[in-house]
Design an enzyme around this catalytic site. Structure first.
Site, PDB file in Angstrom:
ATOM      1  N   GLY A  99      26.905  28.235  44.871  1.00  0.00           N
ATOM      2  CA  GLY A  99      28.728  27.699  45.008  1.00  0.00           C
ATOM      3  C   GLY A  99      28.247  28.016  43.316  1.00  0.00           C
ATOM      4  O   GLY A  99      27.126  29.055  42.879  1.00  0.00           O
ATOM      5  N   GLU A 119      23.483  32.679  37.319  1.00  0.00           N
ATOM      6  CA  GLU A 119      23.715  34.228  38.391  1.00  0.00           C
ATOM      7  C   GLU A 119      25.226  34.791  37.541  1.00  0.00           C
ATOM      8  O   GLU A 119      25.086  35.590  36.712  1.00  0.00           O
ATOM      9  CB  GLU A 119      24.289  33.943  39.249  1.00  0.00           C
ATOM     10  CG  GLU A 119      25.210  34.796  40.313  1.00  0.00           C
ATOM     11  CD  GLU A 119      25.717  34.027  41.415  1.00  0.00           C
ATOM     12  OE1 GLU A 119      26.017  33.122  41.737  1.00  0.00           O
ATOM     13  OE2 GLU A 119      25.957  35.219  42.219  1.00  0.00           O
TER      14      GLU A 119
END
Ligand SMILES: [Zn+2]
Length: 344
Positions: free
Chosen positions: A171, A201
Site C-alpha cells: 500500500g 518506493e
C-alpha cells in the site's frame, strides 16, 4: 545486437515480488467477470483490453478495486491463483513468492478457512500440473491501518497455510509510517516468517532504514530510493539484504520518471543483491520476461549476465536449500546449452 528475448523466454526464473490480485490478466478477469454478471467489469476480451489501458494511477486503483470486487468466493480465489500460475508457467517462472492480501478477502466476507484452502489447493495443483512452485507472502495493506495489521497477523500466525514463508507490508508509504507495524512483524517473525516489507518506493531512504530497524526487513520491496543514501547502499550490500526491483512498475506509479533514469545500475554497482520482478504485471502492461529485457538494457547484460540475475532471485528466495540448488542448476544448464547451440 543479439535479440535476448528468446533466451529470456526460456530462462528458468524465480519471482519474489508479485501480487496475487495484481497478477489477474485480462483473460483471468474475463473468467471471473463471467461468474459475476452483475459486476461492471466487461467480459469480452476486446472491451477488457481497453479497460486495462490505464490513463493514470487513480485509474489503476479503480481497476484494481474492481478486480478485487470479482473475488467473492473461495472458488474465485482458487481460480485466480491457479490461472496466475498458468501465466507464470508460460514465462518459465519455476518458483514464485506470491504476495497475497488475505485481509481484502476476509473483510469482504470470504470465510477465512475457505480462503486458505483455496490458495493451498491451487498451490498444490500448480506444482503438480504446471511445474510452478508457489509460496506465499501475506501482506498488510498499509492504508487499512492497524486493524488490517492485526487481522493479517492473526490469519498468518493462527491459520498459517503450509506455503506461507513471509510477512509483508504494502500500500501507500506516504502517511503510513513503518514503525507502527513493529508489534505485528515481531509476532510474525517469532513464528518463523521472513520480513519483506515494501519500503522506499515512493518515499526516501529513511523509510528503508525504518523497515530494517523496526520491521527487521530481510528483503526490501522496491527500495528505489536507497541510492539516495550511500551509507544505506553500503549497509544493504554488506549485509546482503536483497532489493526486489520492479522497473516498469516504478514508471507506472511515477516513483521513477523515466526508465533510463532508473537507479537499478547504481544499486548493482554498489554491490547490492538485486532481483528483478514484475509487481502487478498485467496492470502495468508487463510481465517478468519483459522486466528481464528492461534489466538487460539498463544493466548492459548478455546471456550470462541475465543468468546471474536470475540466480540472484533464487539466492534471495525462501526456497529450501535443495530447491535452490536444483533451480540454480537448471538455470546454468539452460544457459550452457543455449550458448553452445548458438555458438556464443
Ligand atoms: Zn508491490
Amino acid at each position: 545486437m543479439t535479440d535476448l528475448h528468446p533466451f529470456i523466454a526460456g530462462l528458468p526464473k524465480a519471482e519474489l515480488h508479485v501480487h496475487h490480485v495484481g497478477s489477474a490478466s485480462p483473460r483471468i478477469v474475463a473468467e471471473l467477470a463471467a461468474h459475476h454478471p452483475d459486476s461492471k467489469v466487461p467480459t469480452d476480451p476486446e472491451a477488457l483490453a481497453d479497460y486495462f489501458t490505464f490513463t493514470d494511477f487513480a485509474h489503476f486503483i479503480d481497476v484494481y478495486l474492481s478486480v478485487v470486487d470479482l473475488i467473492r468466493t473461495p472458488e474465485d480465489v482458487r481460480l485466480l491463483t491457479f490461472e496466475v500460475a498458468r501465466d507464470m508457467a508460460r514465462q518459465n517462472i519455476r518458483y514464485a513468492e506470491l504476495t497475497v492480501t488475505p485481509f481484502s478477502s476476509t473483510r469482504r466476507g470470504i470465510p477465512e478457512q475457505g480462503f486458505m484452502e483455496a490458495i493451498e489447493d491451487a498451490r498444490k495443483a500448480a506444482e503438480a500440473e504446471l511445474g510452478v512452485v508457489l509460496r506465499w507472502t501475506f501482506d498488510i495493506p498499509g492504508e487499512a491501518g492497524l486493524e488490517a495489521a492485526e487481522e493479517t497477523t492473526r490469519l498468518a500466525v493462527g491459520l498459517r497455510p503450509e506455503g506461507l514463508v513471509a510477512f509483508g507490508l504494502g500500500g501507500p508509504e506516504i502517511g503510513v509510517p513503518r514503525p507502527q507495524f513493529k508489534p505485528y512483524f515481531d509476532r510474525a517473525i517469532a513464528e518463523g516468517l521472513h520480513s519483506v516489507p515494501h519500503a522506499g518506493e515512493t518515499t526516501g531512504p529513511q523509510t528503508i532504514w525504518d523497515a530494517l530497524n523496526d520491521l527487521r526487513a530481510e528483503r526490501i520491496g522496491h527500495g528505489t530510493s536507497a541510492t539516495r543514501d550511500q551509507r544505506l547502499l553500503d549497509h544493504l550490500a554488506e549485509h546482503r539484504i536483497p532489493l526486489e526491483v520492479c522497473p516498469t512498475s516504478n514508471i507506472a506509479t511515477r516513483a521513477v520518471t523515466d526508465l533510463d533514469l532508473h537507479p537499478v545500475k547504481e544499486m548493482v554497482d554498489a554491490g547490492v543483491l538485486v532481483t528483478i520482478n514484475s509487481d502487478d504485471p498485467p496492470m502495468f502492461g508487463t510481465d517478468l520476461n519483459n522486466e528481464y529485457g528492461v534489466a538487460a538494457r539498463l544493466l548492459g547484460l548478455d546471456e550470462r549476465g541475465l543468468a546471474a540475475l536470475a540466480k540472484n532471485s533464487v539466492e534471495a528466495s525462501y526456497l529450501d536449500p535443495a530447491g535452490k540448488r536444483a533451480l540454480a542448476t537448471e538455470i546454468d544448464t539452460y544457459t550452457t546449452n543455449w550458448l553452445e547451440r548458438t555458438g556464443r
